[in-house]
Design an enzyme around this catalytic site. Structure first.
Site, PDB file in Angstrom:
ATOM      1  N   SER A   1      32.592  13.291  10.723  1.00  0.00           N
ATOM      2  CA  SER A   1      33.105  11.969  10.837  1.00  0.00           C
ATOM      3  C   SER A   1      34.360  11.228   9.800  1.00  0.00           C
ATOM      4  O   SER A   1      33.790  11.330   8.388  1.00  0.00           O
ATOM      5  CB  SER A   1      32.289  10.555  11.136  1.00  0.00           C
ATOM      6  N   GLY A   2      35.517  11.164  10.483  1.00  0.00           N
ATOM      7  CA  GLY A   2      36.833  11.058   9.165  1.00  0.00           C
ATOM      8  C   GLY A   2      35.957   9.421   8.253  1.00  0.00           C
ATOM      9  O   GLY A   2      36.296   9.796   7.249  1.00  0.00           O
ATOM     10  N   HIS A   3      35.072   8.468   8.759  1.00  0.00           N
ATOM     11  CA  HIS A   3      36.078   7.432   7.882  1.00  0.00           C
ATOM     12  C   HIS A   3      34.465   7.425   7.223  1.00  0.00           C
ATOM     13  O   HIS A   3      34.522   6.732   5.885  1.00  0.00           O
ATOM     14  CB  HIS A   3      35.718   6.269   8.920  1.00  0.00           C
TER      15      HIS A   3
ATOM     16  N   ASN B   1      21.099   9.345   6.807  1.00  0.00           N
ATOM     17  CA  ASN B   1      22.556   9.248   6.238  1.00  0.00           C
ATOM     18  C   ASN B   1      22.011   7.506   5.088  1.00  0.00           C
ATOM     19  O   ASN B   1      22.585   7.144   4.820  1.00  0.00           O
ATOM     20  CB  ASN B   1      22.798   8.105   7.417  1.00  0.00           C
TER      21      ASN B   1
ATOM     22  N   THR C   1      45.079  11.764  25.182  1.00  0.00           N
ATOM     23  CA  THR C   1      46.274  12.141  24.752  1.00  0.00           C
ATOM     24  C   THR C   1      45.351  11.981  23.383  1.00  0.00           C
ATOM     25  O   THR C   1      45.103  10.629  22.941  1.00  0.00           O
ATOM     26  CB  THR C   1      47.077  10.447  24.715  1.00  0.00           C
TER      27      THR C   1
ATOM     28  N   CYS D   1      19.496  -4.435  10.547  1.00  0.00           N
ATOM     29  CA  CYS D   1      19.914  -6.324  10.586  1.00  0.00           C
ATOM     30  C   CYS D   1      20.875  -6.191  11.489  1.00  0.00           C
ATOM     31  O   CYS D   1      21.048  -7.627  11.847  1.00  0.00           O
ATOM     32  CB  CYS D   1      20.073  -6.730   9.393  1.00  0.00           C
TER      33      CYS D   1
END
Ligand SMILES: *Cc1c(COP(=O)(O)O)cnc(C)c1O
Length: 394
Positions: free
Chosen positions: A198-200, A150, A236, A323
């Site tokens: 991960s979707g985002h 990343n 859910t 940070c």
């Protein structure tokens, strides 16, 4: 404003927003309910599962929806560890530059008596299949190595690592959060047993992700409760979020060739431009790298100041320094590839979005050059370097 922090999170695509809002309004049934409202939601959920599975070459029943990449990492690693312990195997192999969702989970296991081998990462930001082969022992129950890093964007030789794991009968998990939707990923071709996404990170919503688990591999649930996700993840389901993630993933995967063709030359242009800054260095291999990622170290400056000044110029970027925690520890990723503390502090990550223009790339190069020069103008470290009181490293 130029948003160049897509490795932190991405803007939702219009299509994903449309899926999300449409379902929020109309498809509010509980997918576990038997009447029509519920069954409609169930259909949406299962279509999303088929779409997500297809995008990585998996079968629908091999996909577990989660709250994101962190949860998927935790579930994969803790499950494999528990399965291992049942067979008396408590050794796990990973790398020193994983995401904290992996490293902190491994640390927890270490405190519970597991033995963790963290492979050294080479200067180019890669581990080799041979390192994995050499580290595997009789009691190894899991190898977990990220697909794409990343911070520095390097792509690991996942297929070869997977092959080694398979021939040694060791479960192989990969944190593919920065790879899925950005480069071609196929769990069958790549010999992957478990994969987190991960979707985002690919223009879907936040708070939703998935774990792929190859048929035949047992996973334990982190969250106890109902029998959702075949008893592997209670609660859910976030149907609108899951469906929006599937929309975004399908879109991203369909456009992978275009994405690569568009971003690679822009990325390389920025890399060439920033390389002209004296005493700077690209972090991570230039070739085995996701199309969006640029990561540099500039000697004699602080990454934090660089970010603030770039923000003033309308550029949103990131630095390796932690940070968020308010600590001044340099990035564990940059330290893992051998950057010393002083150098690692002066880092900059730009992670491009597909809407970047050539003019914006030029503006980024110009702005970073100006800001680095400006900061060096009153940096005591830079003064010492120039005066010869300290040696240049880069
Ligand atoms: C963002 C990220 C995660 C965490 O994903 P979330 O959905 O934010 O929990 C895990 N691993 C990598 C490599 C990431 O980039």
């Amino acid at each position: 404003m130029i948003y160049a922090d897509n490795a932190a999170t991405t803007k939702m695509s219009d299509a994903a927003i449309q899926t999300l809002t449409g379902l929020l309004k109309d498809t509010y049934g509980n997918p576990s309910s038997l009447y029509e409202f519920g069954q409609k939601a169930k259909e949406v959920l299962e279509q999303a599962r088929r779409d997500v599975a297809e995008s990585i070459g998996a079968q629908p029943n091999e996909i577990i929806f989660t709250s994101g990449g962190s949860e998927a990492d935790n579930q994969a690693i803790l499950s494999a560890a528990k399965m291992g312990a049942l067979k008396g195997k408590k050794h796990i192999i990973s790398t020193a530059f994983e995401h904290h969702a992996v490293l902190h989970t491994l640390n927890k296991l270490k405190n519970e008596g597991y033995e963790i081998t963290l492979l050294d990462v080479h200067e180019n930001g890669l581990v080799t299949p041979q390192q994995v082969k050499d580290a595997i022992r009789e009691d190894t129950c899991l190898v977990t190595i990220m697909y794409a890093n990343n911070e520095i964007g390097t792509i690991q030789p996942i297929r070869e690592i997977g092959e080694i794991c398979r021939s040694n009968n060791v479960t192989f998990h990969t944190d593919a959060v920065q790879a899925v939707g950005h480069i071609k990923v196929n769990v069958v071709d790549d010999n992957i047993d478990m994969l987190s996404a991960s979707g985002h990170k690919f223009h879907g919503p936040k708070g939703v992700g998935f774990l792929y688990v190859k048929k035949g591999i047992k996973v334990f649930n982190l969250i106890e409760g109902g029998a959702q996700e075949k008893g592997r993840r209670a609660g859910t389901e976030n149907v609108p979020g899951i469906a929006a993630m599937a929309t975004a993933l399908k879109e991203s995967v369909d456009a992978l060739d275009e994405y690569k063709a568009k971003l690679t030359p822009v990325r390389d242009k920025i890399i060439r431009g920033l390389s002209e800054i004296p005493h700077s260095a690209l972090n991570g291999d230039a070739e085995s790298r996701v199309p969006s990622n640029i990561n540099f170290c500039f000697e004699g400056i602080e990454g934090e100041s660089l970010l603030l000044l770039l923000d003033d110029k309308g550029i949103a970027a990131s630095s390796g320094s932690a940070c968020t925690s308010g600590s001044l520890d340099p990035s564990h990723v940059l330290l893992a590839i051998g950057r010393i503390h002083d150098v690692a502090h002066g880092s900059l990550r730009l992670s491009l979005g597909e809407d970047i223009t050539d003019d914006e790339a030029d503006y980024i190069i110009k702005s970073v050059k100006e800001v680095v020069e400006y900061l060096r103008g009153f940096s005591p470290v830079w003064r010492d370097l120039v005066a010869g009181k300290k040696e240049f490293i880069l």
